[in-house]
Design a protein around this motif. Structure first.
Motif, mmCIF file in Angstrom:
data_model
loop_
_atom_site.group_PDB
_atom_site.id
_atom_site.type_symbol
_atom_site.label_atom_id
_atom_site.label_comp_id
_atom_site.label_asym_id
_atom_site.label_seq_id
_atom_site.Cartn_x
_atom_site.Cartn_y
_atom_site.Cartn_z
ATOM 1 N N VAL A 1 0.873 -1.163 0.000
ATOM 2 C CA VAL A 1 0.000 0.000 0.000
ATOM 3 C C VAL A 1 0.916 1.220 0.000
ATOM 4 O O VAL A 1 2.090 1.107 0.370
ATOM 5 N N PRO A 2 0.398 2.408 -0.371
ATOM 6 C CA PRO A 2 1.253 3.599 -0.368
ATOM 7 C C PRO A 2 1.805 3.861 1.036
ATOM 8 O O PRO A 2 1.069 3.731 2.017
ATOM 9 N N GLY A 3 3.070 4.213 1.135
ATOM 10 C CA GLY A 3 3.683 4.511 2.427
ATOM 11 C C GLY A 3 4.093 3.288 3.204
ATOM 12 O O GLY A 3 4.402 3.370 4.382
ATOM 13 N N SER A 4 4.107 2.154 2.580
ATOM 14 C CA SER A 4 4.552 0.955 3.294
ATOM 15 C C SER A 4 5.886 0.482 2.718
ATOM 16 O O SER A 4 6.252 0.845 1.594
ATOM 17 N N VAL A 5 6.594 -0.282 3.502
ATOM 18 C CA VAL A 5 7.896 -0.785 3.051
ATOM 19 C C VAL A 5 7.900 -2.303 3.179
ATOM 20 O O VAL A 5 7.227 -2.859 4.051
ATOM 21 N N PRO A 6 8.693 -2.980 2.344
ATOM 22 C CA PRO A 6 8.677 -4.438 2.363
ATOM 23 C C PRO A 6 9.523 -5.013 3.493
ATOM 24 O O PRO A 6 10.533 -4.427 3.890
ATOM 25 N N GLY A 7 9.098 -6.144 4.006
ATOM 26 C CA GLY A 7 9.855 -6.836 5.039
ATOM 27 C C GLY A 7 9.580 -8.318 4.961
ATOM 28 O O GLY A 7 8.734 -8.770 4.191
ATOM 29 N N LYS A 8 10.333 -9.065 5.794
ATOM 30 C CA LYS A 8 10.176 -10.509 5.756
ATOM 31 C C LYS A 8 9.916 -10.997 7.177
ATOM 32 O O LYS A 8 10.601 -10.566 8.117
ATOM 33 N N VAL A 9 8.941 -11.860 7.328
ATOM 34 C CA VAL A 9 8.604 -12.350 8.669
ATOM 35 C C VAL A 9 9.755 -13.204 9.195
ATOM 36 O O VAL A 9 10.271 -14.078 8.487
ATOM 37 N N TYR A 10 10.179 -12.939 10.433
ATOM 38 C CA TYR A 10 11.268 -13.700 11.030
ATOM 39 C C TYR A 10 10.727 -14.713 12.044
ATOM 40 O O TYR A 10 10.873 -15.910 11.886
ATOM 41 N N THR A 11 10.062 -14.212 13.099
ATOM 42 C CA THR A 11 9.426 -15.129 14.048
ATOM 43 C C THR A 11 8.022 -14.638 14.354
ATOM 44 O O THR A 11 7.724 -13.451 14.224
ATOM 45 N N VAL A 12 7.171 -15.543 14.811
ATOM 46 C CA VAL A 12 5.806 -15.196 15.195
ATOM 47 C C VAL A 12 5.583 -15.724 16.606
ATOM 48 O O VAL A 12 5.897 -16.876 16.905
ATOM 49 N N GLU A 13 5.095 -14.851 17.510
ATOM 50 C CA GLU A 13 4.865 -15.263 18.900
ATOM 51 C C GLU A 13 3.439 -14.958 19.303
ATOM 52 O O GLU A 13 3.140 -13.865 19.756
ATOM 53 N N PRO A 14 2.521 -15.937 19.155
ATOM 54 C CA PRO A 14 1.155 -15.691 19.609
ATOM 55 C C PRO A 14 1.107 -15.720 21.131
ATOM 56 O O PRO A 14 1.719 -16.586 21.756
ATOM 57 N N THR A 15 0.451 -14.737 21.767
ATOM 58 C CA THR A 15 0.345 -14.748 23.231
ATOM 59 C C THR A 15 -1.094 -14.960 23.666
ATOM 60 O O THR A 15 -1.394 -14.922 24.838
ATOM 61 N N GLY A 16 -2.004 -15.154 22.713
ATOM 62 C CA GLY A 16 -3.395 -15.354 23.077
ATOM 63 C C GLY A 16 -4.250 -14.220 22.579
ATOM 64 O O GLY A 16 -4.926 -14.338 21.573
#
Ligand SMILES: Nc1ncnc2c1ncn2[C@@H]1O[C@H](COP(=O)(O)OP(=O)(O)OP(=O)(O)O)[C@@H](O)[C@H]1O
Ligand SMILES: [Mg+2]
Lengths: 365, 292
Positions: free
Chosen positions: A297-312
């Motif tokens: 979307v406009p004003g966003s920058v690309p990145g790559k997911v490294y880790t995901v930590e669901p806490t509930g």
């Protein structure tokens, strides 16, 4: 009750400046938290206020008295120590009575005050025990009791909760807060736990390497950290810091990544860039201000997911952007997989820009 | 805990063998140290004639307390002398102990608490004295005492014993003060005590076991000392027990039962001191070992 004023207070051990030119004012009835990493000079500062260490320079005023040369006993302060420092050979009763005995109060008055403090802290049933027969939380109460039996002008507390388990800590946190509220006491409270400071204090003083970096309300410190150290120290998870290059053309400015993307800045942020002398910038953003998109979307920058930590109730994720790890939080319903390509949108009003060389926050001219 | 229980059956057997070897060794050692004392006690109950018999009587046929009554009776010359020696020893040892504690307590506290220029050097200088055998200092100290005009006075002994006892006392006590958290004193000072009051009301009670242990050390050291007492004192009326007891050798051949009775009496104060203060002594040794 009284205010405390520190003016250019110094303490050095040879060439090591444990406390380096610290000036701050604690108003009457205020709860001030002194925070910083281990070894930053918190205890030393507290000990200087207490008069337990000689100062190398500066002035300290408590109430309306210059206390530089006063003994601890004459400063009208009470202190709770990091390890409680209860007198091991005295019963709880005698521990509480000691400050009153030293002030030569009549016996029946001592008895009354000790029992009153014991009742307030709910330790009446422990009065005949020795400190080693108490649990950590009980010792903590006794230490607090010994401080409040004699209504001093100022309370100094050195990490009083650091030895307690997490649950007890939360409980004692609110008790100390209520105690401050009831007594309207002036309190200087040392902690290395920024969360404790943010939740309890009227103002927080962030220290590092003997220097006082910022002294303000927790909300202001949180919203406007003066440099990258304060920015990453206050708040959890820590504020993400991304080193980037600033590019200006006319009154407009953008941040450029070697990865090949450009982030245009708002006029206010562009003015901040314009006022700085360097093009090496650190972009700071808190997890709650970042928006995650699955497509650009406009004003966003690309990145790559490294880790995901669901806490509930919330999911934290770490995203690689331009080689830096960025913390974000998303709804638990958003499903992310490691190495997935995502787009991060920054909130221009709540982002922070720092000079990469001085680490100081940039100000709009 | 769970790990320890799991290990137990495995490690039990080899340890038992060692344990028995240890017990046997300790028993032998015990016999070796206790036998002379028992023999001393038995001999002291014999008559002079019975003591000389060969083969020796394991238990005296006519046990007598005569040797003790003779020593403790101030009306005869032996008793007079013995009591005088005893008194001299008591006086010298007590004075040494008191002075050692009076000096060592503040010195050890200062070494433990204050950073002052030359602290480390001074502390090692204090210990340096203990790195040499005592006899080495015999002649220099004698010359020094003569120069001070202290030869043949108890002062010379007290002074000498202090030079031996003080370094050890300071060193022992410093260990104690090091183990008392400085925050206790700081708390006391904030609670309204002066530095001195904080020391007297908070630190002193906590270091009592250490002070008592140190006092016992000093006392025993002074009580048993022989060479210096033998060298510095020549007048009979000033001699201390270890030297004075020798006289039983020379008078009309050796009076073994008398000598043994005197020796036994000499060990009484030390044993009594130990029994009374034992619990502090043990606490002192173990508390110094564990950091709180
Ligand atoms: N007596 C001393 N001699 C030399 N340096 C000291 C002394 N006391 C403290 N320091 C140094 O001064 C600095 C500040 O120490 P201080 O005890 O104030 O840290 P702190 O912020 O309380 O840390 P912590 O959170 O670990 O308690 C440290 O670097 C420490 O090593
Ligand atoms: Mg500290």
């Amino acid at each position: 009750m009284a205010e405390i004023v520190l003016q250019h207070v110094m303490k050095n051990y040879g060439s090591l400046y444990a406390v380096n030119d610290v000036s701050l004012t604690v108003n009457d009835g205020e709860f001030v938290a002194l925070v910083g990493p281990s070894g930053c000079g918190k205890t030393t500062t507290l000990n200087l206020i207490a008069g337990l260490l000689p100062m190398s320079g500066g002035d300290i005023v408590i109430g309306d008295r210059l206390v530089n040369d006063l003994d601890p006993k004459d400063r009208d302060i009470a202190m709770v120590f990091q390890n409680y420092a209860l007198y091991p050979n005295k019963s709880v009763y005698k521990n509480l009575a000691f400050p009153l005995q030293m002030r030569k109060l009549p016996a029946e008055q001592i008895d009354r005050k000790v029992k009153e403090a014991a009742r307030l802290l709910d330790i009446t049933h422990l009065l005949e025990r020795k400190p080693r027969e108490l649990s950590g939380g009980q010792q903590q109460r006794v230490a607090l009791g010994r401080a409040l039996v004699r209504d001093p002008a100022v309370f100094l507390m050195d990490e009083p909760l650091s030895n307690l388990d997490a649950k007890l800590r939360v409980q004692m946190r609110s008790e100390i807060k209520r105690f401050h509220h009831n007594l309207n006491a002036t309190i200087v409270y040392v902690t290395h736990d920024q969360l404790e400071a943010v939740t309890m204090a009227d103002k927080m003083a962030v220290m590092n390497g003997g220097l006082l970096l910022q002294y303000d309300t927790p909300a202001n410190v949180f919203a406007n950290p003066v440099n990258t150290f304060v920015a990453s120290f206050v708040g959890s998870p820590a504020m993400s810091l991304i080193p980037l290059d600033a590019v200006t053309h006319g009154t407009e400015a953008s941040l450029r990544s070697p990865e090949g993307w450009d982030l245009p800045l708002s006029p206010l942020n562009a003015r901040k860039i314009a006022s700085s002398s360097t093009s090496k910038i650190i972009l700071g953003a808190r997890h709650s201000t970042l928006k995650l998109h699955k497509s650009e979307v406009p004003g966003s920058v690309p990145g790559k997911v490294y880790t995901v930590e669901p806490t509930g109730d919330i999911t934290f994720a770490q995203i690689f952007i331009n080689g830096a790890v960025v913390n974000i939080s998303v709804e638990p319903s958003v499903l992310l997989t490691p190495d997935e390509q995502v787009f991060i949108e920054f909130d221009q009003d709540r982002m922070h820009l720092f000079d990469a060389e001085t680490t100081m926050a940039l100000q709009a001219a | 805990m769970t790990i320890a229980t799991a290990d137990h059956p495995v490690s039990r057997r080899p340890i038992d063998g060692w344990r028995w070897a240890g017990r046997i060794f300790l028993t032998l050692l015990l016999i070796f140290t206790v036998m002379p004392m028992i023999w001393m006690l038995i001999t002291s109950l014999k008559t002079g004639f019975a003591a000389m018999q060969y083969p020796p009587q394991w238990w005296p046929t006519e046990p007598t307390l005569g040797n003790y009554t003779r020593l403790l009776d101030p009306t005869n010359s032996v008793g007079q002398e013995f009591l005088r020696y005893f008194w001299n020893s008591l006086w010298v040892s007590t004075l040494t102990t008191i002075l050692a504690i009076v000096v060592a307590v503040p010195a050890a506290y200062a070494f433990s608490r204050f950073r002052f220029p030359g602290r480390t050097v001074l502390f090692f200088a204090v210990l340096l004295r203990n790195m040499f055998p005592a006899v080495i200092f015999l002649v220099p100290l004698f010359i020094l005492m003569r120069w001070l005009g202290l030869v043949n006075t108890h002062g010379s002994l007290v002074l000498t014993y202090l030079t031996f006892g003080l370094p050890l006392a300071i060193w022992l006590l410093k260990g104690f003060y090091d183990n008392i958290p400085i925050q206790l004193e700081q708390a006391a000072r904030i609670d309204g005590a002066t530095r001195l009051q904080a020391f007297l009301f908070i630190v002193m009670p906590l270091s009592t076991p250490g002070i008592i242990a140190t006092a016992i050390y000093s006392f025993i050291g002074a009580w048993n000392e022989y060479i210096y007492a033998y060298t510095f004192l020549t007048r009979h009326d000033q001699m201390t027990l270890p030297v004075g007891i020798q006289r039983f050798f020379s008078e009309n051949a050796t009076d073994w039962p008398g000598l043994m009775a005197a020796t036994f009496m000499m060990s009484v104060p030390v044993v009594v001191l130990f029994l009374v203060l034992q619990k502090y002594f043990v606490r002192a040794l173990t508390e110094g070992a564990v950091k709180h």
